[in-house]
Design an enzyme around this catalytic site. Structure first.
Site, PDB file in Angstrom:
ATOM      1  N   SER A 314      20.926   5.118  42.348  1.00 31.46           N
ATOM      2  CA  SER A 314      20.137   5.116  43.581  1.00 31.46           C
ATOM      3  C   SER A 314      20.961   5.447  44.815  1.00 31.46           C
ATOM      4  CB  SER A 314      19.423   3.771  43.731  1.00 31.46           C
ATOM      5  OG  SER A 314      18.529   3.575  42.681  1.00 31.46           O
ATOM      6  N   LYS A 339      18.924   7.818  38.742  1.00 27.89           N
ATOM      7  CA  LYS A 339      17.704   7.238  39.306  1.00 27.89           C
ATOM      8  C   LYS A 339      17.281   8.091  40.489  1.00 27.89           C
ATOM      9  CE  LYS A 339      14.366   4.649  40.291  1.00 27.89           C
ATOM     10  NZ  LYS A 339      13.906   5.683  41.208  1.00 27.89           N
ATOM     11  N   GLN A 343       9.698   5.021  45.342  1.00 27.67           N
ATOM     12  CA  GLN A 343       8.591   4.073  45.223  1.00 27.67           C
ATOM     13  C   GLN A 343       8.129   3.546  46.578  1.00 27.67           C
ATOM     14  OE1 GLN A 343      11.327   3.833  43.060  1.00 27.67           O
ATOM     15  NE2 GLN A 343      10.059   4.833  41.531  1.00 27.67           N
TER      16      GLN A 343
END
Length: 404
Positions: A314, A339, A343
């Site tokens: 991330s 990743k 979201q």
């Protein structure tokens, strides 16, 4: 004298402004496995602070009625008493699991609170990181200058009691919550150390979570980022300037096993190095693709390497890709986690949090890394654990040699 001037020039192009990405406030939830925050996946999210409640139902009413009937049936007919809160949490979790996307999920209130504390970079507690082991709750890390350190607790201690509560069968999150919710200003902790039980009284207070570790290896600066919390950028900037005042000629940024944190923290760190106008990251959604550029006048021009592994996810990957593609940094280690989805989040009335995948994030050159990760320019294998001695850390030694 000339060397000193050159070092200063290499350090900074004058800092005149600070950029913020106020189009979106973007958050990256930490990739954790067994530590206090029991979250299994790192992710990027648009941080929505609205609480979901009293929303109009947009599905088919018949199905909602079936859900209500099933819920009532368990409460009325099951042979034992059922906790309603737990039942609802399980139902919400089931709906998000059904979607089949590991990043579209539900966090219960306890996990949400623990996660929020860690991302804030400070919380009220005793200053330890813990994980569940067979004998009880293992203290993985004791924060420097924290109350646990002052009271004499050590990494490797196994917590068996909090006050008079046996915690050997509890989860790390439950023990963390037990300590935090205690109304006492000091907490009695019983630990096993070398087979001997020790009882320690620890004062609870506001704990500052360190997330940046600094070293200087003969002119090669080293900054390890353990998570991207709300306080990480200031920690990083302060320690970077200390290293530059010591005359470093190059830098290694270590994000191994760093599962993420706040995106604005990673972006602010990238802006310390990248020139104004260059891309930091992009977002691709149904409505199109948007790239976000460095808007500051701050930059640097010495050699930088980013040390990573398959636990780097991330925010770590966003920082690494930004520095590689917009600063020409060298990626060293093993392929990162991969990743690359975005979201949206919202809090429920219960205190829990829901997350739904809405987009992909892209590297500055428009590459998707989801499920693939970032490949290193220099591959260096080797095991890694927290606080690993330099003499055993062959990856770090290789990274330092690469930027010398």
């Amino acid at each position: 004298m000339n060397e000193e001037k050159n070092n200063k020039k290499a350090k900074i192009k004058k800092e005149e402004s600070t950029a913020t990405f106020n189009l979106f406030e973007v958050t990256i939830i930490i990739l954790m496995t067994a530590l206090v925050v029991a979250v299994s996946t790192g992710l990027v999210v648009y941080h929505n602070t609205n609480v979901i409640s009293n929303n109009k139902f947009i599905g088919t009413g018949d199905y909602l009625e079936e859900f209500e009937n099933a819920y009532n049936n368990i409460l009325e007919s099951y042979v034992e008493k059922v906790d309603e809160k737990g039942l609802i949490n399980s139902a919400i979790q089931g709906m998000y699991n059904y979607v089949g996307d590991p990043y579209t999920s539900y966090l219960d209130p306890e996990t949400t609170e623990d996660l929020t504390d860690r991302l804030n970079g400070q919380y009220e507690g005793i200053g330890v990181e813990i994980t569940k082991v067979e004998e009880g709750i293992l203290i993985v890390n004791v924060f420097e200058n924290g109350p646990a350190k002052e009271a004499g607790l050590e990494s490797g201690d196994i917590i068996i009691k909090v006050e008079n509560n046996d915690v050997t069968t509890k989860t790390a999150a439950e023990v963390s919550n037990l300590i935090k919710t205690s109304k006492k200003s000091e907490v009695e902790i019983s630990v096993l150390r070398g087979g001997i039980t020790k009882v320690v009284t620890v004062n609870k207070k506001q704990v500052y979570i360190p997330s940046v570790i600094k070293s200087n290896y003969e002119g090669v600066g080293y900054l390890q980022i353990t998570t991207f919390s709300d306080t990480t950028y200031e920690q990083f900037k302060t320690k970077l300037e200390e290293l530059e005042n010591e005359g470093i000629r190059s830098l290694v940024i270590d994000v191994r096993n760093n599962g993420g944190g706040y995106l604005n923290s990673a972006v602010s760190i990238a802006e310390l190095f990248i020139e104004k106008g260059k891309n930091i990251y992009g977002l691709e959604s149904k409505s199109g693709t948007t790239f976000y550029e460095d808007k500051t006048k701050t930059s640097r021009n010495y050699k930088v390497a980013v040390l990573m592994n398959n636990g780097s996810a991330s925010a770590s990957e966003i920082l690494a890709s930004a520095l590689k593609e917009s600063y020409n940094a060298t990626l060293i280690g093993t392929t990162s986690y991969g990743k690359g989805t975005v979201q949206e989040t919202a809090k429920l009335d219960t205190g829990g949090m829901i997350k739904v995948t809405t987009a992909y994030w892209l590297t500055p050159n428009g590459n998707k890394i989801n499920g693939k990760g970032l490949k290193p320019d220099v591959e260096l294998n080797g095991s890694y654990y927290e606080n690993m001695p330099y003499e055993e850390d062959t990856q770090l030694q290789g990274a330092i040699n690469a930027v010398k």
